[in-house]
Motif scaffolding. Structure first.
Motif, PDB file in Angstrom:
ATOM      1  N   LYS A   1       0.815  -1.164  -0.038  1.00 21.61           N
ATOM      2  CA  LYS A   1       0.007  -0.123  -0.163  1.00 21.61           C
ATOM      3  C   LYS A   1       0.710   1.289  -0.043  1.00 21.61           C
ATOM      4  CE  LYS A   1      -4.041   2.155   0.766  1.00 21.61           C
ATOM      5  NZ  LYS A   1      -4.579   1.912   1.924  1.00 21.61           N
ATOM      6  N   ALA A   2       2.024   1.108   0.962  1.00 24.14           N
ATOM      7  CA  ALA A   2       2.725   2.337   0.956  1.00 24.14           C
ATOM      8  C   ALA A   2       3.450   2.688  -0.425  1.00 24.14           C
ATOM      9  CB  ALA A   2       3.907   2.236   2.030  1.00 24.14           C
ATOM     10  N   TYR A   3       3.716   1.525  -1.172  1.00 24.46           N
ATOM     11  CA  TYR A   3       4.388   1.417  -2.596  1.00 24.46           C
ATOM     12  C   TYR A   3       3.536   2.103  -3.418  1.00 24.46           C
ATOM     13  CZ  TYR A   3       5.313  -0.195  -7.276  1.00 24.46           C
ATOM     14  OH  TYR A   3       5.164  -0.436  -8.749  1.00 24.46           O
ATOM     15  N   LEU A   4       2.239   1.919  -3.354  1.00 23.53           N
ATOM     16  CA  LEU A   4       1.278   2.540  -4.332  1.00 23.53           C
ATOM     17  C   LEU A   4       1.174   3.936  -3.963  1.00 23.53           C
ATOM     18  CD1 LEU A   4      -1.636  -0.367  -4.450  1.00 23.53           C
ATOM     19  CD2 LEU A   4      -0.015   0.361  -6.355  1.00 23.53           C
ATOM     20  N   VAL A   5       0.951   4.280  -2.809  1.00 22.61           N
ATOM     21  CA  VAL A   5       0.805   5.592  -2.441  1.00 22.61           C
ATOM     22  C   VAL A   5       1.965   6.575  -3.079  1.00 22.61           C
ATOM     23  CG1 VAL A   5       0.576   7.389  -0.560  1.00 22.61           C
ATOM     24  CG2 VAL A   5      -0.837   5.127  -0.585  1.00 22.61           C
ATOM     25  N   VAL A   6       3.248   6.015  -2.708  1.00 27.32           N
ATOM     26  CA  VAL A   6       4.289   6.717  -3.321  1.00 27.32           C
ATOM     27  C   VAL A   6       4.226   6.927  -4.664  1.00 27.32           C
ATOM     28  CG1 VAL A   6       6.775   6.854  -3.381  1.00 27.32           C
ATOM     29  CG2 VAL A   6       5.928   6.263  -1.222  1.00 27.32           C
ATOM     30  N   LYS A   7       3.976   5.834  -5.488  1.00 26.05           N
ATOM     31  CA  LYS A   7       3.915   5.906  -6.817  1.00 26.05           C
ATOM     32  C   LYS A   7       2.772   6.704  -7.283  1.00 26.05           C
ATOM     33  CE  LYS A   7       3.780   2.609 -10.905  1.00 26.05           C
ATOM     34  NZ  LYS A   7       3.655   1.254 -11.317  1.00 26.05           N
ATOM     35  N   ILE A   8       1.632   6.885  -6.762  1.00 25.18           N
ATOM     36  CA  ILE A   8       0.852   7.585  -7.259  1.00 25.18           C
ATOM     37  C   ILE A   8       1.276   9.105  -7.101  1.00 25.18           C
ATOM     38  CG2 ILE A   8      -1.751   8.410  -6.540  1.00 25.18           C
ATOM     39  CD1 ILE A   8      -2.312   5.670  -5.722  1.00 25.18           C
ATOM     40  N   ARG A   9       1.766   9.247  -5.868  1.00 24.60           N
ATOM     41  CA  ARG A   9       2.345  10.741  -5.419  1.00 24.60           C
ATOM     42  C   ARG A   9       3.197  11.187  -6.759  1.00 24.60           C
ATOM     43  NH1 ARG A   9       0.155  14.354  -1.908  1.00 24.60           N
ATOM     44  NH2 ARG A   9      -1.091  13.103  -0.663  1.00 24.60           N
ATOM     45  N   LEU A  10       4.218  10.176  -7.081  1.00 27.51           N
ATOM     46  CA  LEU A  10       5.178  10.711  -7.942  1.00 27.51           C
ATOM     47  C   LEU A  10       4.792  10.531  -9.433  1.00 27.51           C
ATOM     48  CD1 LEU A  10       8.086   8.676  -6.357  1.00 27.51           C
ATOM     49  CD2 LEU A  10       7.549  10.957  -6.252  1.00 27.51           C
TER      50      LEU A  10
END
Length: 644
Positions: free
Chosen positions: A92-101
């Motif tokens: 989930k943290a990976y997805l959130v970071v990916k969405i942000r970037l």
């Protein structure tokens, strides 16, 4: 671009875990037995084996190979178990970071309801970045992930907004089936966006089932429009289907002004919510230069009741369409010669027929029965087009098309051979084309229409008051002329070209800089401050562009330029005013005089919905008659942008 999701959550079959644990105990106990010999104790060995899961046996000395294997296997079970427990959080943290970037101008879809799922899959198919907010982790969620979408689920709604980076999304689709849920979500979303200004405008497409809820939202939500960071538009499948049918098979494409009055007719077979909305489309949009009402024969077993129901809700309808009830004796059109000869002749001469109902199978059969009736009267199997709106109550249509290629399916055969066309209630309306692309084009044209009227009737006063431009009226008159003439000098025109020309022109005439003027006189600024109902008014005007252009061609007003339009002005302006009046009355405006006091005018016009221009065209003063002509003068520009 679709999101790449090669990283998948780790899923361990429970049986493998059990077998691994058993293997640790078997190997460890066997190893301890070999190592200890006569000192071996089963319970002591079992306890030592249990300690392996917690790295209790960590000596570097290899006393027994089996114990070593058991130690490694126990460590693996322990590590994998811990990893499985925390993987979802890591992922989930990976997805959130990916969405942000990497996510900008993406689309967020709330709920994998039937409508939400259809929209999300269509968007992914066409290359959009899509984030779905859905708490249920079922096969629909897996389907979205396989297609390249992101599915997020949070207990806290603000966390959902934050993790989906909604302040940088281009569109939010609220697709839950329940109106109350969507309305509550709209309220939360507006509050969140208000607290996260990003200089962007997020389009909110909200599915609302009940017409009364739609009207209240459009009339009174953010009536002062203090917040400019969102643009709300409601939709439901019945309205979308009616709009889709009208735009794809418009009556004006089949009915022409030079025919006899009794032949200016279409037929509607069956009456339901889509049919009701389709009648409203005709009230608002089906107005020709001849100023005659379109005749609509309503064929239904309860035709009189249906017309009475419609008249109860819209008592003004006969000012804009002639709705004629015709009792349908049976669905097969058999023995309908109980109709009078005159009725049969009139119905057989309609230019197009639209069919509505609650069963795919029944509609498909009824459409061929109607074709039989038309054939008996015209001896042609395809002369009169028939359009059927399939409710998608079963998979029968998909079954009929499943074993055939595109040219051999039932849809293709009916369309090409029998001139019977199908529009599916959800599959053909909840698409990226309809929801996103066509909506975006309509809004683009609507913004330009609004900008033109703002420039012509509002800019001069503001320029004089704010920038002391004494010749503001002359400046605006020159600007208006240049904008209308753009199609004659430019090959490619868009919003940016128009806005840039206006702002540079005003920069040269005032002491203000470009950025200052843009903050006040940009296209988006002028659109943002409109109420939702006023935006819709511009959208209806934009949707009728094609009709107006084709009407002008038939009248001989071609090529489409200022000189020809002014020549045909007496026939054109009343048509636009009738369309505008119909639109206002459909949305519950009433005629009444307006006071000079600005605050009182606002209350009467924007809240109570009183308007002093809902009168016949010839009763308007010169200024308001000119406003109807102005739209036609803008047509060459709008048509150029639409075609590009």
């Amino acid at each position: 671009m679709s999101a790449d999701h090669s990283v998948k959550p780790v899923k361990i079959h429970p049986l493998l875990v059990v077998l691994a644990v058993l293997a640790v105990f078997v190997l460890a106990i066997t190893g301890y037995y070999q190592e200890l010999g006569h000192e071996f104790n089963f319970w002591g060995a079992a306890y030592s084996a249990l300690g392996l899961f917690f790295f209790h046996h960590v000596s570097a000395k290899v006393d027994n190979v089996l114990v070593l294997i058991a130690a490694y296997l126990a460590a693996a079970v322990f590590i994998v178990s811990i990893f499985s427990l925390i993987f979802s959080k890591i992922y989930k943290a990976y997805l959130v970071v990916k969405i942000r970037l990497t996510y900008r101008d993406h689309i967020v879809v709330f709920s994998l309801s039937q409508i939400g799922r259809k929209i999300a899959l269509e968007l992914l198919k066409n290359g959009y970045k899509v984030i779905v907010i859905e708490k249920k982790d079922d096969h629909f969620s897996s389907e979205i992930k396989k297609k390249g979408g992101v599915v997020l689920a949070e207990k806290d709604i603000n966390t959902e907004f934050e993790n989906s980076f909604i302040s940088h999304a281009s569109v939010c689709v609220l697709a839950e089936a329940d109106d109350a849920h969507n309305i509550k979500l709209v309220n939360s979303l507006i509050a969140y966006l208000h607290g996260k200004p990003s200089g962007r405008v997020t389009k909110m497409l909200v599915h609302i089932h009940k017409t009364d809820n739609i009207n209240v939202l459009k009339d009174y939500l953010d009536i002062n429009n203090k917040h400019e960071h969102y643009d709300l538009e409601t939709f439901n499948v019945y309205q979308l289907a009616a709009r889709k049918i009208y735009d794809q098979f418009p009556p004006h494409a089949y009915v022409t002004d030079n025919e006899k009055e009794e032949e200016q007719a279409i037929a509607i077979v069956g009456f339901n919510q889509v049919a009701e909305n389709f009648l409203l489309e005709n009230i608002i949009l089906s107005h020709s230069p001849a100023m005659t009402n379109l005749t609509i024969y309503l064929l239904d077993k309860n035709a009189d009741t249906a017309v009475s129901h419609f008249a109860y809700k819209y008592p003004f309808y006969n000012e804009y369409i002639d709705l004629v009830p015709v009792k349908l004796l049976n669905t097969s059109f058999y023995a309908n010669f109980a109709w009078s000869k005159k009725e049969i002749e009139k119905i057989s001469k309609v230019k197009i027929a639209y069919m509505f109902g609650d069963s795919d199978a029944a509609l498909l059969t009824a459409s061929t029965n109607l074709r039989q009736f038309f054939y008996a009267q015209t001896l042609s199997i395809s002369q009169i087009p028939v359009v059927i709106c399939l409710p998608e109550d079963a998979e029968i249509i998909n079954l009929l098309d499943a074993d055939h290629d595109y040219k051999g399916g039932i849809k293709s055969v009916f369309s090409q051979q029998l001139n019977i066309h199908q529009v599916k209630l959800i599959s053909d309306t909840c698409t990226s084309d309809t929801i996103i692309e066509e909506s975006a084009l309509t809004d683009k044209l609507s913004r330009i229409i609004n900008y033109y009227y703002a420039l012509k009737y509002e800019f001069a006063g503001e320029l004089k008051q704010k920038y002391n431009l004494n010749n503001a009226a002359d400046v605006i008159a020159a600007l208006e002329h240049d904008i209308v003439s753009m199609p004659e000098t430019l090959d490619s025109i868009n919003e940016k070209v128009i806005e840039d020309y206006v702002l540079k022109y005003l920069t040269a005439k005032t002491s203000a800089n470009y950025s200052e003027l843009k903050a006040r006189f940009s296209i988006q600024k002028r659109w943002n401050v409109l109420s939702h109902r006023k935006k819709d008014s511009n959208r209806y005007a934009a949707r009728q562009i094609a009709f107006k252009v084709s009407s002008l061609k038939r009248m001989g007003c071609w090529p489409l330029n200022r000189q020809n339009i002014q020549l045909f002005f007496p026939k054109l302006a009343p048509m636009e005013h009738k369309r505008w009046s119909a639109e206002k009355i459909v949305f519950n405006f009433k005629y009444g005089p307006l006071p000079d006091n600005k605050d009182e005018r606002f209350i009467l016009k924007d809240i109570l919905k009183i308007h002093d221009q809902i009168i016949p065209f010839d009763k308007l003063d010169d200024l308001n008659q000119e406003k109807d002509l102005n739209f036609f003068l803008l047509l060459p520009l709008l048509n150029s942008i639409k075609n590009n």
